[in-house]
Enzyme design. Structure first.
Site, PDB file in Angstrom:
ATOM      1  N   GLY A 239      36.377  33.691  40.052  1.00  0.00           N
ATOM      2  CA  GLY A 239      36.275  33.482  41.496  1.00  0.00           C
ATOM      3  C   GLY A 239      36.985  34.598  42.233  1.00  0.00           C
ATOM      4  O   GLY A 239      37.177  35.697  41.697  1.00  0.00           O
ATOM      5  N   SER A 240      37.409  34.293  43.443  1.00  0.00           N
ATOM      6  CA  SER A 240      38.007  35.329  44.285  1.00  0.00           C
ATOM      7  C   SER A 240      39.411  35.693  43.795  1.00  0.00           C
ATOM      8  O   SER A 240      40.076  34.896  43.118  1.00  0.00           O
ATOM      9  CB  SER A 240      38.091  34.817  45.719  1.00  0.00           C
ATOM     10  OG  SER A 240      38.831  33.604  45.730  1.00  0.00           O
ATOM     11  N   GLY A 244      42.676  33.593  42.220  1.00  0.00           N
ATOM     12  CA  GLY A 244      43.465  34.047  41.066  1.00  0.00           C
ATOM     13  C   GLY A 244      44.951  34.114  41.374  1.00  0.00           C
ATOM     14  O   GLY A 244      45.787  33.851  40.506  1.00  0.00           O
ATOM     15  N   GLU A 261      38.813  36.222  35.996  1.00  0.00           N
ATOM     16  CA  GLU A 261      37.650  37.068  36.307  1.00  0.00           C
ATOM     17  C   GLU A 261      37.482  37.024  37.814  1.00  0.00           C
ATOM     18  O   GLU A 261      36.842  36.118  38.352  1.00  0.00           O
ATOM     19  CB  GLU A 261      36.387  36.526  35.612  1.00  0.00           C
ATOM     20  CG  GLU A 261      36.490  36.447  34.101  1.00  0.00           C
ATOM     21  CD  GLU A 261      36.321  37.798  33.416  1.00  0.00           C
ATOM     22  OE1 GLU A 261      36.043  38.798  34.114  1.00  0.00           O
ATOM     23  OE2 GLU A 261      36.474  37.839  32.187  1.00  0.00           O
ATOM     24  N   CYS A 295      29.755  39.605  41.558  1.00  0.00           N
ATOM     25  CA  CYS A 295      31.082  40.238  41.436  1.00  0.00           C
ATOM     26  C   CYS A 295      30.907  41.726  41.167  1.00  0.00           C
ATOM     27  O   CYS A 295      31.760  42.540  41.525  1.00  0.00           O
ATOM     28  CB  CYS A 295      31.892  39.581  40.335  1.00  0.00           C
ATOM     29  SG  CYS A 295      31.031  39.485  38.775  1.00  0.00           S
TER      30      CYS A 295
END
Ligand code: NAD
Length: 509
Positions: A239-240, A244, A261, A295
């Site tokens: 995700g963003s 994270g 990720e 992404c």
């Protein structure tokens, strides 16, 4: 399949056909909308505290059995899942289109990616090798074994609503782990559909433990339950970077493993020797495909001054003619909708910033607002910038491509690496010195470094992930499986003496 004018009905019919219990998508209070129309397509129920606890308890219990099943037999379950996915490819691909707004070939392509990683994992189930290592001691042998790790938490995003789970789950299952999936709250239906296919595979398999694979519907609270439970030794979170920053410290605090990720701000360099037609096609797919919501989407393009005018002119033609629209109604559409109003607002805010900084914007307008007042279609925006400043330094999850001219190769590498993200990168060049430099330790600082193809559209065979604020995680191919197992180093003495390492003496008389 027949195209229902009523998307909610079509969604229900796919879910029913894939074996999802009707109550799971009709009786909840969380509204699920299709970005293609903005309309409600289902209502799901968030897992409450009791349900979350049960899911984790079951995964812990199932792990005790599953870790003892021989790995090639575990591979058989993943093989069966691959067969279910093959059979359901069109329907699941269509559901991805409805729920995430992807075009048909990308919806089906995402399911193909799941099939590919299942095939990979089946082979892997017979290749979970450890090393034998020479011991310095007489009549001793050292070796490594890889053992299953435990229940694995998988947190996923809306933009790859099913493939990212498969990258993690197919490997985790052959490695002997159990899997708890917290899908994006924007795309819970595809997760429910995949879980129903897992249930079919489990039934055919025969004796897989209850709780081997589960879905936790909910928002960040459900994710936090996974990150904070000491019985979950690894959480793979996609995700963003903002997400994270929360998830990473939670996991670090209890010394759990993390596969992060996160966001990218991917760039390509077009050199004077590049094949411009090839570069154009690659740039178009990477920058405007998936409506800029990958992404690995190309966001920064550095073009050598000698070819800048020619390439930018061709790009403008592509941007003006690439078809934007509802992919459920028109097969020729290349650019579907943004996921929601917030994504549209973020894009518009970035465009205003760019405008204030003197960027030259082509495109970027909203389309079909009258026809779809609550869906957000946009023309992709090509933005000519003199410098890499302001919003160019960050990821806006929308089809915005910043184009910047360059003269000096060393300088462009500095600019390329001069952002805080490090996911995917490309060079377009037929000069072997430039190409090899870009691939070298002094070149691109990203996890994915491509030559004469765009930064997006990875295959599952390689390890996927990036550096810096992209999080450092690796998933999918190569030896990424090692993340899902624990390494044991053993030393075996097959002699009758007890020599100590490093020549240490410890005579007890
Ligand atoms: P997001 O961060 O809003 O949400 C992703 C997931 O994290 C969701 O399941 C969400 O519920 C959960 N989440 C969000 N905030 C959280 C928090 N504070 N604590 C715990 N869980 C939380 O991301 P999104 O908008 O769904 O996806 C777009 C982002 O994902 C982009 O930044 C994109 O680059 C990134 N992405 C990265 C990869 C990769 O492999 N590097 C792949 C796909 C998407």
């Amino acid at each position: 399949m027949a195209r229902s004018s009523n998307l909610a009905q079509e969604t229900a019919s796919i879910l029913q056909h894939l074996g999802v219990d009707r109550r799971l998508y009709q009786e909840g209070i969380r509204t699920v909308r299709s970005p293609t129309t903005g309309g409600t397509i289902a209502n799901v129920q968030d897992a409450d505290a009791v349900a979350m606890g049960n899911v984790i308890d079951n995964a812990v219990h199932a792990f005790k059995t599953w870790r003892l099943v021989p790995a090639p037999r575990r591979g058989e379950l993943v093989r069966l899942l691959g067969e279910e996915l093959r059979a359901a490819k069109d329907e699941l691909g269509r559901l991805v289109m409805i729920e995430a707004g992807k075009i048909a070939s990308e919806g089906r392509g995402e399911v193909q990616e799941m099939i590919d990683i299942c095939d990979f994992a089946v082979g892997l189930s017979r290749q979970l090798y450890g090393l034998t290592i020479a011991s310095e001691r007489l009549a001793h042998r050292m070796m490594e074994q890889w053992h299953p790790l435990g229940p694995i938490g998988v947190i996923t995003t809306f933009n790859f609503p099913v493939a990212v789970w498969a990258w993690n789950a197919a490997l985790a299952v052959v490695c002997g782990d159990t899997v708890i999936w917290k899908p994006s709250e924007k795309t819970p239906l595809t997760a429910l559909a995949v879980q129903a296919l897992v249930a079919r595979a489990v039934e055919k398999f025969g004796d897989a433990p209850h709780g081997l694979s589960a879905v936790l519907i909910g928002d960040r609270d459900a994710a936090t339950r996974l990150t904070d439970d000491p019985r979950v030794p690894l959480v793979s979170a996609t995700g963003s970077t903002r997400m994270g920053r929360t998830v990473g410290p939670h996991l670090a605090q209890r010394f759990a493993r993390a596969i992060l990720e996160l966001g990218g701000n991917n760039a390509a360099v077009v050199c004077p020797s590049a094949n411009l037609e090839l570069a154009l096609r690659a740039i178009a797919f990477a920058a405007i495909g998936t409506a800029g919501q990958r992404c690995t989407t190309l966001r920064r393009l550095f073009v050598h001054r000698h070819v800048y005018a020619a390439l930018v002119e061709r790009l403008k033609q592509v941007y003006a003619t690439a078809r934007v629209g509802n992919p459920l109604e028109d097969d020729s559409v290349l650019i579907g909708p943004l996921i929601d109003e917030a994504a549209f607002a973020a894009m518009q805010a970035t465009l205003s910033e760019v405008h204030a900084l003197g960027g030259k914007i082509t495109g970027g307008d909203r389309c079909y607002a009258e026809r779809y007042p609550t869906a957000y279609y946009v023309q992709p925006a090509l933005i000519e910038m003199a410098e890499q400043i302001g919003p160019v330094m960050r990821e806006t999850f929308a089809p915005l491509l910043y184009v910047m001219p360059y003269t000096d190769f060393d300088q462009v590498i500095e600019l390329h690496n001069g952002v805080s993200q490090g996911l995917a990168s490309s060079i377009f060049s037929n000069d072997v010195r430039e190409v090899e430099y870009f691939l070298s330790a002094a070149g691109s600082d990203c996890g994915i470094v491509n030559v004469n193809i765009g930064p997006s559209g990875a295959e599952i065979g390689g390890a996927f992930g990036g550096e810096k604020e992209t999080g450092g995680g690796r998933e999918a191919g190569s030896d990424a499986w090692k993340n899902y197992m624990r390494r044991v180093t053993s030393t075996i003495n097959f002699g009758s003496e007890l020599p100590l390492a490093q020549g240490v003496r410890f005579d007890i008389g």
